[in-house]
Write an enzyme that holds these catalytic residues in place. Sequence first.
Site, PDB file in Angstrom:
ATOM      1  N   ARG A 172     -27.568 -10.534  19.548  1.00  0.00           N
ATOM      2  CA  ARG A 172     -26.291 -10.527  20.272  1.00  0.00           C
ATOM      3  C   ARG A 172     -26.330 -11.420  21.389  1.00  0.00           C
ATOM      4  O   ARG A 172     -26.695 -12.330  21.939  1.00  0.00           O
ATOM      5  CB  ARG A 172     -25.967  -8.854  20.270  1.00  0.00           C
ATOM      6  CG  ARG A 172     -25.487  -7.656  19.408  1.00  0.00           C
ATOM      7  CD  ARG A 172     -24.404  -7.940  19.034  1.00  0.00           C
ATOM      8  NE  ARG A 172     -24.283  -6.863  17.876  1.00  0.00           N
ATOM      9  CZ  ARG A 172     -24.863  -6.718  16.461  1.00  0.00           C
ATOM     10  NH1 ARG A 172     -25.962  -7.686  16.505  1.00  0.00           N
ATOM     11  NH2 ARG A 172     -24.357  -5.489  16.125  1.00  0.00           N
ATOM     12  N   GLY A 195     -39.006  -5.325  16.574  1.00  0.00           N
ATOM     13  CA  GLY A 195     -38.057  -3.680  15.964  1.00  0.00           C
ATOM     14  C   GLY A 195     -39.202  -4.699  14.995  1.00  0.00           C
ATOM     15  O   GLY A 195     -39.470  -4.995  14.706  1.00  0.00           O
ATOM     16  N   ARG A 196     -37.876  -3.336  13.488  1.00  0.00           N
ATOM     17  CA  ARG A 196     -38.505  -3.669  11.806  1.00  0.00           C
ATOM     18  C   ARG A 196     -37.741  -5.678  11.953  1.00  0.00           C
ATOM     19  O   ARG A 196     -38.278  -5.797  11.284  1.00  0.00           O
ATOM     20  CB  ARG A 196     -37.365  -3.200  11.546  1.00  0.00           C
ATOM     21  CG  ARG A 196     -37.980  -1.997  11.430  1.00  0.00           C
ATOM     22  CD  ARG A 196     -36.533  -1.252  10.618  1.00  0.00           C
ATOM     23  NE  ARG A 196     -36.878   0.917  10.232  1.00  0.00           N
ATOM     24  CZ  ARG A 196     -36.014   1.115  11.024  1.00  0.00           C
ATOM     25  NH1 ARG A 196     -35.231   0.311  12.336  1.00  0.00           N
ATOM     26  NH2 ARG A 196     -36.002   2.566  11.798  1.00  0.00           N
ATOM     27  N   GLU A 206     -17.222 -12.874  20.985  1.00  0.00           N
ATOM     28  CA  GLU A 206     -16.867 -13.146  19.035  1.00  0.00           C
ATOM     29  C   GLU A 206     -15.129 -12.268  19.316  1.00  0.00           C
ATOM     30  O   GLU A 206     -15.209 -11.086  20.008  1.00  0.00           O
ATOM     31  CB  GLU A 206     -17.904 -12.162  18.231  1.00  0.00           C
ATOM     32  CG  GLU A 206     -19.234 -12.905  17.998  1.00  0.00           C
ATOM     33  CD  GLU A 206     -20.681 -12.405  17.381  1.00  0.00           C
ATOM     34  OE1 GLU A 206     -21.362 -12.747  16.957  1.00  0.00           O
ATOM     35  OE2 GLU A 206     -19.296 -11.664  16.279  1.00  0.00           O
ATOM     36  N   HIS A 239     -21.676 -15.433  13.058  1.00  0.00           N
ATOM     37  CA  HIS A 239     -22.344 -13.599  12.912  1.00  0.00           C
ATOM     38  C   HIS A 239     -23.167 -13.208  11.323  1.00  0.00           C
ATOM     39  O   HIS A 239     -22.362 -12.291  11.070  1.00  0.00           O
ATOM     40  CB  HIS A 239     -21.188 -12.813  13.516  1.00  0.00           C
ATOM     41  CG  HIS A 239     -22.241 -11.279  13.675  1.00  0.00           C
ATOM     42  ND1 HIS A 239     -21.706 -11.008  15.076  1.00  0.00           N
ATOM     43  CD2 HIS A 239     -23.145 -11.369  13.146  1.00  0.00           C
ATOM     44  CE1 HIS A 239     -22.881  -9.784  15.126  1.00  0.00           C
ATOM     45  NE2 HIS A 239     -23.898  -9.735  14.092  1.00  0.00           N
ATOM     46  N   ILE A 240     -23.588 -13.909  10.826  1.00  0.00           N
ATOM     47  CA  ILE A 240     -23.750 -14.045   8.895  1.00  0.00           C
ATOM     48  C   ILE A 240     -24.951 -13.506   8.747  1.00  0.00           C
ATOM     49  O   ILE A 240     -25.666 -13.681   7.653  1.00  0.00           O
ATOM     50  CB  ILE A 240     -23.185 -15.092   8.115  1.00  0.00           C
ATOM     51  CG1 ILE A 240     -23.840 -16.607   8.889  1.00  0.00           C
ATOM     52  CG2 ILE A 240     -21.376 -15.173   7.750  1.00  0.00           C
ATOM     53  CD1 ILE A 240     -23.672 -17.164   7.221  1.00  0.00           C
TER      54      ILE A 240
END
Length: 319
Positions: free
Chosen positions: A238, A157-158, A267, A285-286
């Site tokens: 994810r 994807g992007r 998480e 998760h940064i």
Amino acid sequence: MTAPIYLSRLLTDRAMAHLESLGVPVRVGSEAPPSRAELQAGIRGAGAAIVTLTERVDDALLAAAGDGLKVVANVAVGYDNIDVAAATAAGVTVTNTPGVLDRATADHTFALILAATRRVVDGDRFLRTGEPWVWGPRMLVGLDISAGATLGILGYGRIGQAVARRARAFDMTVLATARSRTPGTAEDGVQFVDADTLLAESDVLSVLTPLTPQTRHLIDAAALAKMKPTAYLINTARGGVVDESALITALHAGALRGAALDVFENEPDVDPRLLDAPNLVLTPHIASAGEATRDAMGILAIDNAAAVLAGKPALTPVR
Ligand code: GLV
């Protein structure tokens, strides 16, 4: 009286100023994620809810909101925290924040690729032990990604495209798989291949596919077994896409040379076995946590909420 916008968590200062500038009533949570009870109380009677990926938006929450809720604006590109079918059935528009975080997420993906392959964290940890050291030709040697290594991108994807652009600047061979591309074709220097070829040929595998029922544990023990034992796995998508137990086993067995994870299956809990796994770099998760990016994510979510409340189409609806 106009129904308020409920914002579940404090956003950046710029985004908060943008929200205030709308001049609409707002109900704002705190910096920490709300408890379920706080979330239900906060959303009750709201016309719009701006939420983050730590909030689960399901049937029960939509029911707690009441009939006035028009839009749920996620401050994230991924929206696996939202039951989109339930929202659609309730006549609630769901939006996300595509585009504005592509560069930051691709940058962090590359930070992790380099940290893992060039042993940045190993080096940092080593120096902090205080052990005497001297430069050595065999010391902390890692993979030269720019000496002909192949990057495999799972999910083009992007963000995958932004990672590919960075990989080309490092002279990497770039392979990718994507539902929308046919194996055997190529585009912008990226060759599209089937999943087995991607697993078998990548020196570095970058996981960038959204979490859906189809992608849960896509990288399981069988997939890891198809990878080179010298390869690295990088997950900035994810946590649920990678079977963490299988990854831990592979790292201990030396069936993979290293890995880096920014996201986790449960998480914010991090499986303690990950903390002891060899050759593993971890960040909390940064990947999108650049200042300008976090401003832009918040502002886009706010603009989505405001547009729907004003009876206009959402800027970036989830389809
Ligand atoms: C972050 O993980 C996002 O989906 O935006």
